[in-house]
Design a protein around this motif. Structure first.
Motif, PDB file in Angstrom:
ATOM      1  N   MET A  12      49.624  -6.695  38.012  1.00 30.41           N
ATOM      2  CA  MET A  12      49.175  -7.904  38.701  1.00 30.41           C
ATOM      3  C   MET A  12      50.358  -8.787  39.067  1.00 30.41           C
ATOM      4  O   MET A  12      50.423  -9.335  40.173  1.00 30.41           O
ATOM      5  CB  MET A  12      48.183  -8.661  37.815  1.00 30.41           C
ATOM      6  CG  MET A  12      46.852  -7.959  37.621  1.00 30.41           C
ATOM      7  SD  MET A  12      45.763  -8.838  36.475  1.00 30.41           S
ATOM      8  CE  MET A  12      45.562 -10.406  37.325  1.00 30.41           C
ATOM      9  N   ARG A  13      51.311  -8.940  38.145  1.00 34.04           N
ATOM     10  CA  ARG A  13      52.495  -9.747  38.439  1.00 34.04           C
ATOM     11  C   ARG A  13      53.337  -9.093  39.535  1.00 34.04           C
ATOM     12  O   ARG A  13      53.879  -9.790  40.412  1.00 34.04           O
ATOM     13  CB  ARG A  13      53.320  -9.925  37.162  1.00 34.04           C
ATOM     14  CG  ARG A  13      54.583 -10.779  37.340  1.00 34.04           C
ATOM     15  CD  ARG A  13      54.255 -12.170  37.877  1.00 34.04           C
ATOM     16  NE  ARG A  13      53.213 -12.813  37.115  1.00 34.04           N
ATOM     17  CZ  ARG A  13      53.432 -13.465  35.972  1.00 34.04           C
ATOM     18  NH1 ARG A  13      54.664 -13.585  35.507  1.00 34.04           N
ATOM     19  NH2 ARG A  13      52.418 -14.023  35.329  1.00 34.04           N
ATOM     20  N   ALA A  14      53.436  -7.766  39.502  1.00 35.90           N
ATOM     21  CA  ALA A  14      54.187  -7.057  40.541  1.00 35.90           C
ATOM     22  C   ALA A  14      53.565  -7.295  41.914  1.00 35.90           C
ATOM     23  O   ALA A  14      54.278  -7.517  42.904  1.00 35.90           O
ATOM     24  CB  ALA A  14      54.224  -5.566  40.223  1.00 35.90           C
ATOM     25  N   TRP A  15      52.247  -7.278  41.983  1.00 34.22           N
ATOM     26  CA  TRP A  15      51.577  -7.534  43.262  1.00 34.22           C
ATOM     27  C   TRP A  15      51.866  -8.954  43.735  1.00 34.22           C
ATOM     28  O   TRP A  15      52.115  -9.180  44.930  1.00 34.22           O
ATOM     29  CB  TRP A  15      50.083  -7.294  43.122  1.00 34.22           C
ATOM     30  CG  TRP A  15      49.315  -7.688  44.348  1.00 34.22           C
ATOM     31  CD1 TRP A  15      48.518  -8.787  44.516  1.00 34.22           C
ATOM     32  CD2 TRP A  15      49.315  -6.998  45.598  1.00 34.22           C
ATOM     33  NE1 TRP A  15      48.007  -8.824  45.793  1.00 34.22           N
ATOM     34  CE2 TRP A  15      48.482  -7.738  46.481  1.00 34.22           C
ATOM     35  CE3 TRP A  15      49.930  -5.839  46.058  1.00 34.22           C
ATOM     36  CZ2 TRP A  15      48.260  -7.335  47.794  1.00 34.22           C
ATOM     37  CZ3 TRP A  15      49.703  -5.444  47.372  1.00 34.22           C
ATOM     38  CH2 TRP A  15      48.879  -6.180  48.214  1.00 34.22           C
ATOM     39  N   GLU A  16      51.821  -9.907  42.826  1.00 33.96           N
ATOM     40  CA  GLU A  16      52.108 -11.299  43.198  1.00 33.96           C
ATOM     41  C   GLU A  16      53.530 -11.434  43.739  1.00 33.96           C
ATOM     42  O   GLU A  16      53.766 -12.123  44.746  1.00 33.96           O
ATOM     43  CB  GLU A  16      51.924 -12.209  41.989  1.00 33.96           C
ATOM     44  CG  GLU A  16      50.485 -12.313  41.483  1.00 33.96           C
ATOM     45  CD  GLU A  16      50.403 -13.070  40.164  1.00 33.96           C
ATOM     46  OE1 GLU A  16      51.464 -13.538  39.693  1.00 33.96           O
ATOM     47  OE2 GLU A  16      49.281 -13.191  39.617  1.00 33.96           O
ATOM     48  N   GLU A  17      54.494 -10.791  43.075  1.00 39.09           N
ATOM     49  CA  GLU A  17      55.895 -10.929  43.480  1.00 39.09           C
ATOM     50  C   GLU A  17      56.189 -10.164  44.770  1.00 39.09           C
ATOM     51  O   GLU A  17      56.882 -10.672  45.656  1.00 39.09           O
ATOM     52  CB  GLU A  17      56.805 -10.423  42.359  1.00 39.09           C
ATOM     53  CG  GLU A  17      56.783 -11.281  41.105  1.00 39.09           C
ATOM     54  CD  GLU A  17      57.565 -12.567  41.274  1.00 39.09           C
ATOM     55  OE1 GLU A  17      58.264 -12.715  42.297  1.00 39.09           O
ATOM     56  OE2 GLU A  17      57.478 -13.432  40.395  1.00 39.09           O
ATOM     57  N   ILE A  18      55.676  -8.948  44.872  1.00 42.89           N
ATOM     58  CA  ILE A  18      56.002  -8.110  46.022  1.00 42.89           C
ATOM     59  C   ILE A  18      55.259  -8.576  47.274  1.00 42.89           C
ATOM     60  O   ILE A  18      55.730  -8.368  48.395  1.00 42.89           O
ATOM     61  CB  ILE A  18      55.682  -6.638  45.693  1.00 42.89           C
ATOM     62  CG1 ILE A  18      56.613  -6.145  44.577  1.00 42.89           C
ATOM     63  CG2 ILE A  18      55.833  -5.741  46.916  1.00 42.89           C
ATOM     64  CD1 ILE A  18      56.299  -4.767  44.068  1.00 42.89           C
TER      65      ILE A  18
END
Length: 275
Positions: A60-66
């Motif tokens: 979820m954090r990766a999706w937010e950052e990317i």
């Protein structure tokens, strides 16, 4: 029957799925017990023990950052794309500067026994020094944190390229050099048309080793100098006690390092030849 590459890929995916499943289950907080009083439940109860974030949280954090990698909300809040971009710039600057010195000097050392004997003591003294040990001196002399980080990348990148270039040039088959002499090729023409192609696989191996070391060192250097970069991002998120972002950034460091190694690996395959 599937090829070895396909079977290896299937096995890798299975191992990854198993590890992620175990990680996800081990990162799940236990349910609060009925015996806990109301205050304990309000204060977090069973979830007070620190745990690594679960893979689902990291995704979820990766999706937010990317999804927005280049946002800029101030000095201490920049997107992961900007942070990686700063790190890649520093690595490229130090790495190319090292290549500009290491490759010609390696040729000289490899072709001249006199130069090898004269310069080898200096190389053997300077090569084992940790790159980060140069950081305080670089900060004092250069008085600029970014240039100091680039200098550290330069100093850690130069030795594998220098030594591999010298080794590759020194071990070119004498028969090929003698053929060049019989065709009355000059020293420069022999170096460019005979020695360089023959030593290229060894030279590129040194360059591949150097880029891996450079990417490893820039993370530590940016933790020291701060400001921007993926190393600073890791340290800043740790100070914010955001372990999910810390683990995400560690994974990004690994992926970028793998991409850099793959790039140099492709170059190594391009210059390889059958002896």
């Amino acid at each position: 029957m599937p090829s070895l590459r396909i079977r290896a890929a299937i096995l890798s995916v299975a191992v990854l799925a198993l590890l992620l499943g175990v990680w996800e289950l081990s990162g799940t907080a236990p349910a609060a017990s009925a015996a806990q009083d109301e205050y304990a439940r309000l204060m977090g109860g069973a979830d007070t023990q620190a745990r690594l974030p679960a893979p689902s949280d990291i995704l979820m954090r990766a999706w937010e950052e990317i999804s927005d990698p280049f946002y800029d909300a101030g000095p201490n809040d920049k997107g992961i794309g900007i942070q990686i971009g700063y790190s890649l710039y520093r690595v490229a600057a130090g790495y190319l500067a090292a290549a500009a010195i290491a490759l010609p000097l390696g040729f000289l050392i490899g072709m001249s026994p006199l130069a090898y004997r004269a310069l080898d003591p200096f190389i053997q003294v300077l090569r084992p020094i940790s790159p980060l040990a140069w950081m305080p001196l670089a900060l004092f002399v250069i008085k600029d944190s970014q240039m100091s980080a680039i200098f550290v990348i330069f100093i850690c990148s130069i030795w594998p390229m220098l030594l591999n270039t010298a080794f590759g040039v020194a071990n070119v088959r004498r028969d090929w050099v003698n053929v060049a002499r019989t065709h009355e090729l000059g020293a420069v023409a022999t170096a460019l048309r005979v020695i360089l192609p023959a030593a290229a696989p060894t030279i590129v191996t040194g360059m591949r080793i150097s880029i891996g070391i450079a990417w490893l060192v820039i993370v530590a250097a940016e933790m020291l100098v701060g400001g921007t970069g993926i190393g600073y991002y890791v340290w800043n998120e740790w100070n914010n006690l955001d372990l999910t972002s810390v683990v995400f950034s560690i994974l990004m460091i690994g992926l970028v390092g793998m991409a850099l190694d793959a790039l140099l690996g492709a170059l190594a395959r391009a210059v390889a030849y059958a002896d």
